[in-house]
Design an enzyme around this catalytic site. Structure first.
Site, short mmCIF file in Angstrom:
data_model
loop_
_atom_site.label_atom_id
_atom_site.label_comp_id
_atom_site.label_asym_id
_atom_site.label_seq_id
_atom_site.Cartn_x
_atom_site.Cartn_y
_atom_site.Cartn_z
N GLU A 5 -37.17 151.64 134.07
CA GLU A 5 -37.83 152.13 135.29
C GLU A 5 -37.48 153.59 135.51
OE1 GLU A 5 -37.49 150.16 139.13
OE2 GLU A 5 -37.37 148.23 138.11
N GLU B 198 -31.23 145.37 138.24
CA GLU B 198 -30.33 146.12 139.13
C GLU B 198 -29.41 145.24 139.97
OE1 GLU B 198 -32.73 148.83 141.43
OE2 GLU B 198 -33.31 149.98 139.68
C1 BGC Z 1 -36.57 148.44 141.76
C2 BGC Z 1 -38.05 148.29 142.10
C3 BGC Z 1 -38.39 149.27 143.20
C4 BGC Z 1 -38.14 150.66 142.70
C5 BGC Z 1 -38.49 151.76 143.70
C6 BGC Z 1 -36.11 149.87 141.66
O1 BGC Z 1 -34.82 149.99 142.12
O2 BGC Z 1 -36.26 147.71 140.63
O3 BGC Z 1 -38.29 146.97 142.46
O4 BGC Z 1 -39.70 149.11 143.64
O5 BGC Z 1 -36.78 150.80 142.42
O6 BGC Z 1 -37.71 151.69 144.82
#
Ligand code: BGC
Length: 421
Positions: free
Chosen positions: A328, A180
């Site tokens: 993610e 990101e």
């Molecule tokens: C990030 C993680 C973070 C997750 C939840 C993502 O943007 O890569 O490191 O914990 O979001 O906020």
């Protein structure tokens, strides 16, 4: 727990995922390993009191110190056993630059061996490693030189990546260069909430431009080392929705889509083998205002839970004609009240995007474990597996079993249709 229908993979209502689909979860070094020493650990020490005060005393200063985190550095075998039991066949994690190169130009063989063991431990369990080279934390010496704000510093990161790519090339096929980049640049250089807490438009743009260069250089370098490596970024894309498709809302959506969702991807489009999609947000634009969401359901962090959004975000990636891995997607939900619903609804929407021609090849839930959520500290609970931070005991949440069943069957039943019957 809600009504669970047996996930019969051959049921006519089962939505099958493509063969060889990867199912897993993601973590990052700083958030789970414990005992790191990098720019964040320094910053945490300086800011824990302030953050605690800003929470109105709700969270003590210790909440804001990553400390031993989940001690995943020592417990990765136990954690991967859990992942395996939960049906995961892939796992995304990051290697910590500040461990491998704690001083400029000095690489630590012990840490290399550690990550080699981590990769071996995954392979031994038939879990495909997805290795992130940079998930936001930086060695202190690199920050002293000006970090990613200085284009002259790109070479240091590329050198680290070259070292890692050579050392781990036998065990790793999938590489994620940057996590990101746009969130990092915005939070650290524009909003001033993460280290180094700058609020400067020029610095922000400079960091964005430099991270684009970083990605391209690392891509070219890894390809020279292993031509069959698969390389991408983990890109945070948001579903911007123009309220009622009104002209002014649409204009603003067009602009922000271009800048937030596509600018980086467009600039690296000839330097990626797949797109890694991190997805969390829906943002409705109404009368020149962002975030005019209905918020019918929210997470513990008050983020709207809107699983339809992932469909629209995926649709927009079609134009790149690349495989997509969802690197993610998840929610903070300490009581595990919404996770099962959220996972199922998100997967149905991902399935819809696949049916519509988006080449999605894997899904990594954020996260395998509860972990250290940056400037929020430990209180948000993102894990499929709950971590007791006193005893460090792991306890899979019930939603993890639902996800395991979906992963094992490589399909999800459309329970709503089934219920209607
Ligand atoms: C990030 C993680 C973070 C997750 C939840 C993502 O943007 O890569 O490191 O914990 O979001 O906020």
């Amino acid at each position: 727990m809600s009504k669970i229908f047996p996930q019969k993979a051959d049921s006519p209502l089962a939505k099958k995922f493509p063969e060889c689909f990867l199912w897993g979860a993601a973590t990052s070094a700083h958030q789970v390993e414990g005992n790191n020493h990098n720019d964040w650990t320094e910053w945490e020490k300086e800011n824990a009191q302030r953050l605690s005060k800003e929470s109105g005393g709700k969270y003590p200063p210790e909440n804001y110190i990553s400390g031993k985190a989940c001690d995943h550095y020592n417990r990765y075998e136990e954690d991967f056993d859990l992942a395996r039991r939960l049906g995961h066949n892939a796992h995304r994690f990051s290697i910590e630059w500040s461990r491998i190169e704690p001083e400029e130009g000095k690489f630590d063989d012990k840490e290399i061996e550690h990550y080699r063991d981590v990769i071996r431990a995954l392979r031994a369990r038939n879990i495909e490693p997805f290795v992130t080279l940079w998930h936001w934390t930086l060695p202190v010496w690199f920050v002293k030189k000006g970090g990613f704000e200085k284009s002259g510093n790109i070479k240091y990161f590329v050198r680290f990546c070259e070292y890692a790519a050579k050392e781990f090339k036998d065990g790793v096929k999938f590489w994620i260069t940057l996590n990101e980049p746009e969130i990092y640049a915005a939070n650290s250089y524009l909003k001033g909430i993460w280290p180094p807490q700058k609020k400067n438009l020029i610095s922000y743009l400079q960091v964005m431009i430099n991270l684009i260069k970083v990605h391209r250089e690392v891509y070219i370098m890894i390809k020279k080392i292993s031509s069959d490596a698969k390389i991408g970024v983990a890109k945070n894309n948001i579903y911007f929705e123009a309220y009622r498709n009104k002209f002014h809302n649409l204009m603003l959506k067009k602009f922000i889509d271009w800048w937030w969702n596509f600018y980086f991807l467009n600039r690296i489009k000839n330097y990626q083998d797949f797109i890694g999609l991190n997805h969390y947000f829906h943002n409705r634009i109404k009368n020149f205002k962002f975030n005019q969401n209905e918020n019918k359901k929210i997470s513990d962090m008050s983020w709207e839970l809107y699983p339809e959004a992932i469909y629209y975000v995926l649709e927009c990636l079609k134009k790149y004609s690349k495989p997509v891995y969802i690197t993610e997607n998840g929610l903070a939900d300490a009581k595990d009240e919404n996770r099962e619903w959220f996972i199922k609804e998100s997967l149905k929407n991902i399935h819809k995007a696949i049916a519509g021609g988006v080449d999605v090849r894997g899904y990594f839930h954020w996260s395998l474990l509860d972990n250290f959520e940056w400037d929020k500290g430990f209180w948000p609970r993102f894990g499929l597996v709950e971590v007791d931070y006193e005893t460090l005991k792991r306890k899979p949440r019930s939603s993890s079993a639902i996800y395991a069943e979906i992963a094992k069957n490589n399909s999800i039943n459309d329970t709503e249709q089934e219920e209607e019957k």
